[in-house]
Each structure stands twice: as C-alpha cells, then as structure tokens.
Design a protein around this motif. Structure first.
Motif, mmCIF file in Angstrom:
data_model
loop_
_atom_site.group_PDB
_atom_site.id
_atom_site.type_symbol
_atom_site.label_atom_id
_atom_site.label_comp_id
_atom_site.label_asym_id
_atom_site.label_seq_id
_atom_site.Cartn_x
_atom_site.Cartn_y
_atom_site.Cartn_z
ATOM 1 N N THR A 1 0.651 -1.133 0.071
ATOM 2 C CA THR A 1 0.126 0.122 -0.066
ATOM 3 C C THR A 1 0.805 1.248 -0.055
ATOM 4 O O THR A 1 1.895 1.312 0.704
ATOM 5 C CB THR A 1 -1.066 0.088 1.266
ATOM 6 N N VAL A 2 0.583 2.267 -1.098
ATOM 7 C CA VAL A 2 1.557 3.464 -1.239
ATOM 8 C C VAL A 2 0.603 4.561 -1.814
ATOM 9 O O VAL A 2 -0.132 4.397 -2.579
ATOM 10 C CB VAL A 2 2.707 3.184 -2.027
ATOM 11 N N PHE A 3 0.956 5.688 -1.222
ATOM 12 C CA PHE A 3 0.602 6.928 -1.642
ATOM 13 C C PHE A 3 1.565 7.688 -2.338
ATOM 14 O O PHE A 3 2.760 7.984 -1.486
ATOM 15 C CB PHE A 3 -0.151 7.530 -0.518
ATOM 16 N N ARG A 4 1.425 8.332 -3.398
ATOM 17 C CA ARG A 4 2.587 8.817 -3.970
ATOM 18 C C ARG A 4 1.959 10.204 -4.740
ATOM 19 O O ARG A 4 0.949 10.269 -5.302
ATOM 20 C CB ARG A 4 3.107 8.277 -5.388
ATOM 21 N N PHE A 5 2.649 11.400 -4.392
ATOM 22 C CA PHE A 5 2.580 12.569 -4.965
ATOM 23 C C PHE A 5 3.507 12.592 -6.312
ATOM 24 O O PHE A 5 4.947 12.760 -6.095
ATOM 25 C CB PHE A 5 3.001 13.744 -3.947
ATOM 26 N N ARG A 6 3.036 12.354 -7.374
ATOM 27 C CA ARG A 6 3.697 11.684 -8.428
ATOM 28 C C ARG A 6 4.281 12.895 -9.346
ATOM 29 O O ARG A 6 5.456 13.031 -9.877
ATOM 30 C CB ARG A 6 3.033 10.760 -9.501
ATOM 31 N N GLU A 7 3.315 13.953 -9.592
ATOM 32 C CA GLU A 7 3.576 14.895 -10.626
ATOM 33 C C GLU A 7 3.059 16.357 -10.103
ATOM 34 O O GLU A 7 1.991 16.490 -9.381
ATOM 35 C CB GLU A 7 2.885 14.857 -11.874
ATOM 36 N N LEU A 8 4.115 17.381 -10.210
ATOM 37 C CA LEU A 8 3.621 18.768 -9.919
ATOM 38 C C LEU A 8 4.238 19.790 -10.930
ATOM 39 O O LEU A 8 5.441 19.673 -11.221
ATOM 40 C CB LEU A 8 3.975 19.275 -8.668
ATOM 41 N N SER A 9 3.441 20.711 -11.617
ATOM 42 C CA SER A 9 3.940 21.604 -12.629
ATOM 43 C C SER A 9 3.121 23.045 -12.594
ATOM 44 O O SER A 9 2.083 22.842 -12.082
ATOM 45 C CB SER A 9 3.801 20.844 -13.912
ATOM 46 N N LEU A 10 4.031 23.926 -12.753
ATOM 47 C CA LEU A 10 3.481 25.173 -12.579
ATOM 48 C C LEU A 10 3.947 25.875 -14.006
ATOM 49 O O LEU A 10 5.210 25.792 -14.185
ATOM 50 C CB LEU A 10 3.831 26.007 -11.380
ATOM 51 N N GLY A 11 3.015 26.461 -14.679
ATOM 52 C CA GLY A 11 3.448 27.100 -15.821
ATOM 53 C C GLY A 11 2.733 28.481 -16.030
ATOM 54 O O GLY A 11 1.649 28.811 -15.404
ATOM 55 N N TYR A 12 3.076 29.144 -17.160
ATOM 56 C CA TYR A 12 2.664 30.436 -17.543
ATOM 57 C C TYR A 12 2.370 30.709 -18.995
ATOM 58 O O TYR A 12 3.600 30.532 -19.673
ATOM 59 C CB TYR A 12 3.324 31.574 -16.741
ATOM 60 N N ASP A 13 1.418 30.951 -19.387
ATOM 61 C CA ASP A 13 1.224 31.275 -20.835
ATOM 62 C C ASP A 13 1.315 32.540 -20.942
ATOM 63 O O ASP A 13 0.372 33.550 -20.566
ATOM 64 C CB ASP A 13 -0.061 30.769 -21.529
ATOM 65 N N PHE A 14 2.259 33.324 -21.642
ATOM 66 C CA PHE A 14 2.549 34.889 -22.066
ATOM 67 C C PHE A 14 1.344 35.327 -22.822
ATOM 68 O O PHE A 14 0.884 34.682 -23.755
ATOM 69 C CB PHE A 14 3.902 34.991 -22.503
ATOM 70 N N ASN A 15 0.728 36.643 -22.504
ATOM 71 C CA ASN A 15 -0.019 37.060 -23.376
ATOM 72 C C ASN A 15 0.132 37.109 -24.868
ATOM 73 O O ASN A 15 1.315 37.458 -25.318
ATOM 74 C CB ASN A 15 -0.457 38.705 -22.961
ATOM 75 N N GLN A 16 -0.878 36.736 -25.657
ATOM 76 C CA GLN A 16 -0.671 36.597 -27.163
ATOM 77 C C GLN A 16 -0.278 37.746 -27.841
ATOM 78 O O GLN A 16 0.582 37.815 -28.480
ATOM 79 C CB GLN A 16 -1.826 36.014 -27.641
#
Length: 1003
Positions: free
Chosen positions: A963-978
């Motif tokens: 039995t295991v709990f994993r925090f597998r992925e974390l991402s933070l991004g930003y789309d610059f104004n077109q």
C-alpha cells in the motif's frame, strides 16, 4: 474471403448512385479569448465521420453536399451544433463550461471515430498531460493516468525498463505486454536481456524497453484500447491491448511555417532509503572486525580496547558513524530534454520536421542515457482524390548501465556496507595501481569498482517509417495501402575487468541484437447514410494485413583476458563459453472486416471479424478466427431527456474472442549446448580437457509438440457513460470478465521420462474487474478554472487450472531459490512461494526449544501476493488567466512484496529498528510445543543479534504491504499574453517548472 470481398464491393457499387457528391469545409476553432484550440473534434451530424483541429485550431473536412450541420466538441468545452447554411468556411468559439463525452478518438488501424459510437472502453491522454513532466519514457509518463492499466518501473535508474499490463495478466508464460502502434504502424517494445555472468541473476543487466525510443515531445495523443473488442482488428498481436500513439503533423490551414522549441531541465535524487541506525558499527558480538559486513560491533564512543577490537598495536582505530554512506553513493542526476519542430503547409499539403535530444545522467555512478530523434513527415492530396503520406524517424539511443544481481554488483554490495565504513571515500580509491579491486570483503567488489570497471554499454540505432497511398474511387469509397517498417540494431558490450569477483580473469562480451518488423495493411472503407430507413448510417471496412518479424542475437564472448583495460574479444584466450547466434523469423497473414451501424446518432452496433494465419503453428491449426461485437445506446438522446442534472447517458456492451500464437520453433525438438553448475561455479561446453574436446551437445530437455493450437481469450464488457449538470461531471465506468484458455506452456514431466518439460496447450486463467474514469469541472469562470480527473481500477486475477496432476510451477526466469514467482491453481498469477514459518493453531510462531529462534520453515507456501487490491489516481488542473497549476497523486491499496535488501540490512544490524534494547537479551514472541503436543509460551532469552538475524532474508517476516500513496507530478506554468509574444514574432510562449515523485507514504 475473395468471394466475400467481391459481394460487398458489388453491393456498394450498385448503391453508388445514391451517394451525393462531397465538398470540402474548412474552419477554425478558438476559445472565448480567440486562442486556437487543438484536438477539437469536428463530426458530421448523424455520422461517425470526422476530424480534429490542428495546433492552430484549423480543420478541413470533406462532407456530403446535403450536410446541414457539424458537431463541434472538445473536453472541457460546451458542445455546439453549427449549421453550415451552404458555407464552405466557418469560425467557431467554444465556451469552457464543461467536460463533454462527444469527442473524436483514434482507434484500431488509425481510424478516427466519434467516441459516442464506441461500444467498448478506451481512454485518451493528450499531449499536455504527458509532455514537459520530466519523463523520457512514454510508459512512465502514463503512470497514474489510465484506468485499468498497471505500470511498474524496474528501477529509478536512467533508461530502466517499464512494464505495462492492461486489465491484468492473460498468458502464463507468453507475452503480456500491449501492442504499441505509432501512426498506424506496430513498433517493438521488447526487452532484450544481456548476461555474461554466472547462472542466475549474477551479472544480469536491466535494459530498456524499446518504448523508451519514442520522443514524448512528438506525441499528439495516446489512446489506450483496453478490451479484446477494442483491439480485435489488430489480431493476435493485440491480445493484451493496444497503446495507439498519434504523432504531431504539420497541417496548418494558413500555409504558414510554425517553429516550436521545447526545453526542459530537471535533477533527480535518490529517495526511499530505509532508516539506518548510527550508534553501532562494523563487527559481530560487540567486537570490531574490519572484514565483516555486519554492524553488530562496538557502540560508537566506546573506549578502545584489545577486547572490543578498537585498539590495534596500542593505536585506536578510526571508528565512527557515516550516517550518509549509502545515500551519498547515489548522485544527483541532471536531465536535459530539448526538442525543435518545424511544420507548415495547409490542409491538402503539409510537412513536419523535428529533432530532439535527451541527455540524462543516472543516480548510480557512471550510468547515463543519451537519445537523439530525428523525424520528417509529409502529406499531400492530388486532384482531391489521391492521398500520399509518409514519415520516417531515426533514433540513436546510447545507454550506460551497471551489472545487477545479489552478489558482486554495483547495488548488490550496498547492503554489505557497515555503518562505520566510509564508502564515498573510496570513489577515487577503489582499485590498486595494477587495477585490482579494493574491498574489505573477500570475493566481492567495491560498488564503485563495479560501476566504473564493469559497465554494460548499449548503442542502439533505430529507423521507423511508413508510406501510405489512398485513392477515392468514389466519394463514398476509399482504398488505402499503408506499408511500415520498424528496425533496430542494439550493439552491447558487457565488461568484467580482471580482478572482478564474478569473473576474476576478466571477460568481454559483444552482444548484438537485431529486430525488424515489416507491416502492410490494405484498407477498403465505404460509408453510406440513410440506408433502408432514414437515420441509419453504415460504415464498412475490409482489410488485409501482412506482418513479418525478424530477430537475431549474435554473441561473441571472450574469457580470460590478457591485457587489463583492453576490452576486445581478441584480448581473450577462451571464446567457447557463451558465444553463439540465435535467429528467428515469423510471419502473420490476416484478413479482417468490420461493419459499423449508427441509427440517428444514439444507437450503435459494430461487428468485427478477423482471420489470422500464423507461421509458428502447425499447418492444420495455423488459421484461426475471432469475432467481436459491440453496441452503444445513448438513452438521453433516444428518449429526448432534457434535464439540468442528467445531461448525457449511454450504455455499452461488447463481447470478443482474440487469439495468440506461439513463439517460433516450438513444434520440433532441438539439440542444445550443455552447462553444468550454478551461479557460484559453472562449466560451459564445448570443454577441452587433456587435449580432448567435448562438444557437449545433447537433446533438449523439452519435448516439442506438433499439435499446438492458439491461446484464446474471451472477453465480456459492460459499461456506462454519464454526464451530469451540463456535463460538468462525466463518469465512464466498466465491468469486464475475461477468460484465457489453452495456454502454451512447458509443462513439467516426471524425471522417469528423461525430459524436464513438454510444450502443450493447457490451463485456464481469469481476469475480472471494474474500472472508472471521472472528470469534473469544479469551477469555471472567465478567468479561473478548476478541473479534476480521477481513475479507479480493481482487478481480480485467478489461475483456474494448469494440467491434471499439476497444481503449480515456477514462472520462467531467474529468481532466488527461497522466493519463487509461481503460477499456482486457486491463486492470482505471480504469487511468491517459499518457506513460511510454522505457527500454532492460534496463529503464534512456533519456537525451536533448543535455539530459542524460529522453528524451520515449511516449504512450498505462498508468502506474498504482489497483485494490488485496487488503485486510483487523481489529477487536478487549475488555470487562472495565464497561470496553469497541475498535480497528480495516485494510491495503491494492498499487494505484497518481499524485500531482500531490508532483510539483509536488518540481519546485519544496520536498520534503526534493531537499535532499541540492543545490548539486552530478547525473547521471540511465540510458543514451544511440549512432548505432549501442547503449546507453552516461549521464555528462552537470546541476544539481540541472534534475535534479529533469525528473521532471515527470504521468509514471511520480510513480506511487506505494498500500500502506497505517491505525490507523482507537480507542474506550474505560465502562458504569456498573445499580444505580447506576437510583438516579438512568436506564436506562443510557455514557461513551466515541474517536479516528479515528490514524496510517498507507505504502510
């Protein structure tokens, strides 16, 4: 088959006059802010025909002249029905209010289908869900995201292989991996093993599965076909499901050139090490011993004396703890992934070029992965009838690995490192000037020596490509032929330096693998609307498939090297051990047909049939047929249900039967070269003694069978799709029941036959389970959106029978003799069998009255079941203006594993659990059986060292809950104004930071 084809073709041609002329419709799909939306499905009302938008939101679709309406839909956006009103070009803005179930997916043979028309389970993962997340292997990138799929990595090393199983295990000893298909062409995901060491695991090497060669940056989408009905068109190759990968293509309707650069950088570190004690050091019984692998020596800070071994020649030795001596062996491992793509053209003529490079260092010293991918593809339509397309990808993958095994290997000796040994200090001092290994344990290697002096080097070159030509004989009839090839050559060199514990005289082995696969498909497709009655639409597919696979393994092994450091077979004096060649060729010829019916876009039925002819089966049994049928019913449309709660409802069901042929050359008995010994000492033939050479060829211990028939798996599936609250909540749930029979295995024979096994068809195994996928749009406003996606899987596997008189046998492969992965009647596949400590009727351990330790174990008992009770994964995506935050967590309940490493460290006194009351006597909780048969409590005191060492390494005391709990992925991004990025002549600019495998919690 030819008569069937002629009949269907004539019928379709006779109806040709009923088909209207087609016309092209183009358009662009954007969000409310005008940003283009890629992957949006565009379908014709009342039909399953459609397409998807490209990266700029553009699409082109050929529609019948009488078409009045197009359906525009995409995940997380409101479905729209757009009237054409005679227009050939449209622009549509989608409102982001919900997740919708009406989307286009890529199914078998690359056919694009409306998902609502499918009567079986599939799941699509789009590029944004797997790209720029720190994974270079597509299999790892899918972990925690797909219901019904189990993905397990062999290790955290650079380029380590990954195992994938869809809906459980289906074959006792055959292939259980799904078929990988890229742009309609099958590709190899094989794992080729290299081992020049002694028998068993010593000297083994963990290579990559070949899906590692795929550049994730080039992937547009991944569609997982789970059941037999979903994969039936692929035939026996797809008995274990299919991973359908669609790559990015240049298809800009504006005719402009797009240049996209992706670059990611990350650093990996080791995690998951056990908690070590740092109060006692090297030795046994409280006495320091410089050649001991144990940590039962004196306590740190003890007064040096001759008695405790800390005073030598009146000089105290340097005796102290090195708390991070194991952790510091592992290194920080940077990973740099770059990809440049250039594509352009329009809806009729387009091209795409990309080049990518991965540079990854491993956490184990002297390990690395370097990969370069170059891809080019182009498509064109001539005179609006003849369609030509092609793609070619060249890949170079270089992998530096280390030897595996429990003995002398880079990782095997870490469990023999005491708490007072300064392992990192030997990194630059692991060998003498003459090249001999320096290690305190005789007959073993320094972990750094194995990492730097005994590497395994793989240099792989791979080319994969396809060409296709299609022609519209009529507006309703298309014939396409697609030819593809996938070939690679993996040149490996495995080295044992002179002075190595496993091969003291040195060894070099050139191990070359070649695999190629040629695949051709003839596809004849036709469609008709309003046949017989208004609203009844039909699609017909007829096809023929030719597949040929070649395999060659050429090994040249040289033992007893003359010159240190010169790793060429010409430097050896013995070449007969392990040198040889294996060659295989197999062919598969298939014919298939599919009829898809849709009534008023709410009732769907599909019939599929395929006949395969295999070269690996007897001529009287090499042709076999398997059918599939599926149905879907959108009851909310059929009954015209209009509700603020129930927005969409669909029931589906399918039944299918799929076959699986044998491996090559099982129909005849053969002669083999002999070996004698084990992983400690081994003799190979041919053998020269006293001037006489003994060839050592003998009849194989396996009896062949000329009467083999295919394995068959029968699958039943039922499912439901529900959309709630204007499709803000979408539920996709399924139940499946699969039975695999006539397993092709080597069954054990009685020793009196003079043979060990016989190849035959026996056995039955079942897989039953439920899987669910839930997508929720929790919040959706103009500037903020929160989406949640969750998947759940519960599978129950059971071995029903093997053969009369046989209740279990070992799964082929290497294993420790005390813990054997086993196929056992009445148990799930792969249970671990070994010696289990005896217990009294009330469950207490029985103690040996003479030693005070555990009574001898009972052999042949099930120690552990590695199969999980259930798993689920949850992904959260937040978007606020240009900011994007995403994280994935997954959980596994149940399953068991045996840890040899933990057992060894505990026995050696290295773990923190051995610290309390270490210098006090202990009593093992349990009972002693008296002469009269009664059980009395154990009161025998034993030293703490004896107590912990009695736990052993391969007993039920080393079985742990998985039995295991994993925090597998974390991402933070930003789309610059077109508007901002267009001023600097860019179409888009996105920056992100990510983390992978942040932490885990286990029971």
């Amino acid at each position: 088959m030819r008569k069937l084809f002629t009949l269907v073709l004539c019928t379709l041609i006779s109806c040709g006059g009923l088909f209207a002329q087609n016309r092209p419709v183009t358009g662009k799909i954007t969000d409310l802010n005008g940003n283009p939306l890629s992957g949006v499905s565009v379908t014709i009302t009342g039909s399953t025909n459609g397409t998807v938008t490209d990266a700029d939101g553009n699409f082109r679709l050929s529609v019948p002249a009488r078409t009045q309406t197009l359906i525009i839909s995409s995940v997380n956006y409101v479905r729209q029905e757009v009237p054409l009103e005679g227009k050939n070009q449209i622009s549509v803005q989608l409102k982001p209010t919900s997740t919708n179930l009406d989307e286009v997916v890529v199914t078998s043979l690359g056919i694009v289908r409306d998902k609502r028309s499918l009567g079986y389970a599939t799941q699509t993962i789009k590029a944004a869900e797997i790209a720029n997340k720190g994974s270079v292997n597509i299999a790892n990138a899918l972990q925690g995201k797909v219901a019904g799929v189990d993905i397990t990595g062999a290790s955290g090393g650079a380029g380590a292989s990954v195992n994938i199983n869809i809906r459980g295990i289906h074959s006792f000893t055959g292939n259980n991996q799904p078929l990988f298909v890229i742009d309609g062409i099958p590709m190899s995901n094989d794992v080729d093993r290299t081992n020049g060491g002694t028998l068993g695991t010593s000297g083994d090497y963990q290579p990559s599965n070949r899906a590692l060669d795929i550049d994730i940056n080039n992937i547009e989408s991944v569609n997982v076909l789970k059941g037999a009905a979903a994969a039936a068109l692929y035939g026996s190759r797809a008995a274990n499901g299919v991973i359908v990968i669609t790559t990015k293509k240049g298809s800009s309707a504006k005719g402009k050139v797009d240049i996209v650069l992706n670059s990611t950088y990350s650093v990996q570190t080791v995690s998951g090490l056990p908690d070590f004690q740092n109060e006692y050091g090297q030795g046994l019984n409280g006495i320091y011993n410089p050649v001991s692998a144990n940590s039962w020596g004196p306590k740190f800070g003890s007064t040096p004396t001759v008695a405790n071994g800390l005073l030598v020649n009146n000089t105290p030795i340097d005796y102290r703890a090195y708390p991070d001596n194991i952790k510091d062996y592992f290194e920080k491992a940077p990973l740099l992934d770059n990809n440049l793509s250039i594509d352009g053209g329009d809806a009729t003529q387009n091209y795409a070029f990309s080049i990518g490079n991965v540079n990854q260092k491993g956490i184990v010293p002297n390990t690395s992965l370097y990969r370069t991918n170059v891809k080019f593809g182009a498509n064109t339509i001539l005179a609006n009838k003849l369609k030509l397309g092609g793609t070619v990808t060249y890949t170079v993958t270089n992998h530096n690995g280390v030897l595996g095994g429990n003995g002398s290997s880079a990782l095997g000796q870490l469990i023999s490192t005491p708490r007072s040994f300064n392992l990192p200090s030997t990194k630059n001092n692991y060998k003498t000037p003459a090249g001999a290994n320096i290690w305190f344990i005789s007959g073993s290697d320094n972990p750094y020596f194995d990492a730097y002096e005994n590497p395994v080097i793989s240099n792989l070159s791979r080319i994969a490509g396809s060409v296709s030509v299609g022609y519209d004989f009529y507006k309703w009839l298309n014939v396409t032929y697609r030819l593809g090839i996938d070939a690679y050559n993996d040149r490996r060199k495995q080295i044992f330096a002179i002075g190595s514990a496993t091969r003291p005289t040195g060894q070099v082995m050139n191990d070359n693998f070649f695999r190629s696969e040629l695949n051709g498909d003839l596809l004849i497709t036709a469609n008709r609307n309003d046949i017989f009655v208004e609203g009844l639409n039909a699609n017909v597919l007829l096809g023929q498939n030719v597949n040929q696979r070649n395999y060659q393994n050429v090994t040249v092994r040289g033992d007893q090297l003359t010159i240190p450091g010169f790793y060429n077979p010409s430097n050896a004096t013995v070449f007969t051990n392990g040198s040889g060649e294996t060659s295989e060729k197999r062919r598969l010829l298939g014919y298939y047909a599919q009829l898809s019916l849709a009534y008023k876009n709410y009732l769907f039925t599909e019939f599929t049939g395929r006949i395969d002819r295999s070269s690996t089966l007897p001529t009287d049994k090499n042709t076999y047929f398997y059918p599939a049928i599926s149905a879907g019913f959108v009851f909310t449309d059929a009954f015209k249900i209009h509700s603020d709660v129930l927005s969409y409802g669909k029931l589906r069901a399918s039944a299918a039967r799929v076959g699986n042929d044998a491996d090559p050359y099982l129909l005849r008995s053969v002669y083999v070269t002999g070996t004698f010994g084990n992983n400690v000492a081994l003799i190979n033939f041919p053998l020269t003694a006293n001037g006489t050479t003994y060839t050592g060829f003998s009849a194989s211990s396996r009896i062949a069978s000329a009467d083999l028939s295919p394995e068959f798996t029968t699958s039943y599936e039922a499912g439901i799709n529900i959309g709630l609250w204007k499709n803000r909540v979408n539920i996709d749930a399924a139940y499946f029941d699969e039975v695999s029979k006539d397993q092709i295995i080597n069954v054990a024979l009685a020793p009196s036959t003079a043979y060990a096994t016989q190849t035959t068809n026996v056995g039955e195994m079942t897989n039953k389970g439920i899987e669910a996928l839930v997508n929720v749009t929790a919040i959706s406003t103009k500037n903020f959106k929160w989406d949640v996606s969750g998947n759940f899987t519960r599978i129950r596997n059971k071995v029903i029978s093997i053969k009369e008189g046989i209740t279990s046998f070992q799964i082929p492969g290497n294993a420790f003799t005390g813990t054997i992965p086993t196929i056992k009647v009445g148990e799930p596949y792969g249970v671990i069998v070994g010696s289990k400590l005896p217990r009294s009727p009330d469950g207490q351990f029985i103690i040996n009255p003479t030693t005070g330790t555990f009574a001898p174990g009972i052999a042949g008992q099930v120690l552990a079941n590695p199969n999980a009770d259930y798993t689920f994964g949850i992904t959260n995506n937040f978007k606020y203006k240009g900011f994007l935050l995403s994280f994935l967590m997954d959980f596994q309940k149940g399953g068991q594993f045996i840890s040899f490493a933990v057992g060894q460290w505990r026995s050696a006194g290295a773990l923190i659990e051995t610290l309390p009351d270490r210098e006090q006597p202990r009593i093992i909780p349990g009972v002693i059986q008296a002469p009269d048969g009664k059980f009395i409590p154990n009161t025998i005191q034993i030293p703490a060292q004896t107590y912990w060492r009695s736990f052993g390494t391969q007993s039920d005391l080393n079985v742990y809950d998985a039995t295991v709990f994993r925090f597998r992925e974390l991402s933070l991004g930003y789309d610059f104004n077109q508007n901002l990025v267009r001023k600097i002549h860019l179409r888009g600019l996105h920056l992100s930071v990510f983390a992978r495998n942040l932490f885990f919690c286990c029971s």
